[in-house]
Write a protein that holds these residues in place. Structure first.
Motif, short mmCIF file in Angstrom:
data_model
loop_
_atom_site.label_atom_id
_atom_site.label_comp_id
_atom_site.label_asym_id
_atom_site.label_seq_id
_atom_site.Cartn_x
_atom_site.Cartn_y
_atom_site.Cartn_z
N VAL A 30 -34.33 37.80 -68.53
CA VAL A 30 -33.38 36.74 -68.17
C VAL A 30 -31.95 37.27 -68.29
N GLN A 34 -29.23 37.42 -65.26
CA GLN A 34 -27.88 36.84 -65.34
C GLN A 34 -26.83 37.86 -64.92
N GLU A 41 -22.16 32.37 -59.27
CA GLU A 41 -23.19 31.89 -60.19
C GLU A 41 -23.09 32.56 -61.57
N ARG A 43 -21.65 31.98 -64.29
CA ARG A 43 -21.65 31.17 -65.50
C ARG A 43 -22.94 30.35 -65.65
N THR A 44 -23.98 30.72 -64.93
CA THR A 44 -25.25 30.02 -65.02
C THR A 44 -25.85 30.21 -66.41
N PRO A 45 -26.20 29.11 -67.08
CA PRO A 45 -26.75 29.22 -68.44
C PRO A 45 -28.08 29.98 -68.49
N TRP A 47 -30.85 29.34 -70.08
CA TRP A 47 -32.06 28.53 -69.90
C TRP A 47 -32.31 28.16 -68.45
N VAL A 48 -31.24 28.05 -67.65
CA VAL A 48 -31.40 27.73 -66.22
C VAL A 48 -32.03 28.92 -65.49
N VAL A 49 -31.58 30.12 -65.81
CA VAL A 49 -32.15 31.32 -65.20
C VAL A 49 -33.63 31.44 -65.59
N ARG A 51 -35.67 29.00 -66.52
CA ARG A 51 -36.40 27.92 -65.85
C ARG A 51 -36.70 28.28 -64.40
N ASP A 52 -35.71 28.83 -63.72
CA ASP A 52 -35.89 29.21 -62.31
C ASP A 52 -36.94 30.32 -62.16
N ARG A 55 -40.32 28.62 -62.67
CA ARG A 55 -40.65 27.79 -61.49
C ARG A 55 -41.07 28.66 -60.31
#
Length: 101
Positions: A30, A34, A41, A43-45, A47-49, A51-52, A55
């Motif tokens: 992860v 990032q 993008e 500053r994407t957190p 946990w979002v990376v 999660r993606d 998914r």
């Protein structure tokens, strides 16, 4: 100190390195993802990376690249050597022969 004791320390270190690589792999993947994000993008957190990734490929996607990492850890035994040198110095230089195993 016996040769068997030094080998034991080296094997324990090797196993510790393999376990550590396996546990850290999702976090490292992860982090690398990032770093590869574009400026928009950036500053994407974390946990979002993560999660993606899940998914897009399931939980197994978090372990993508684990086999080469484990091969690197097994072929270049830095952790095993670290444990070996620690035990060698502890026993030969400081004279400590006891201790929990």
């Amino acid at each position: 100190a016996t040769v068997a004791a030094h080998r034991y320390s080296m094997v324990c270190g090797q196993v510790a390195g393999l376990v550590a690589s396996t546990l850290v792999q999702p976090l490292d993947l992860v982090r690398r993802r990032q770093q590869l994000l574009g400026a928009a993008e950036a500053r994407t957190p974390f946990w979002v990376v993560a999660r993606d990734l899940v998914r897009g490929g399931g939980v197994g996607a978090l372990y993508r690249g684990l086999v080469p990492e484990l091969c690197k850890t097994a072929l270049f035994p830095a952790s095993g050597l670290n444990f070996y040198v620690y035990e060698l110095v502890r026993q030969e230089v400081f004279g400590c022969t006891g201790g929990a195993r």
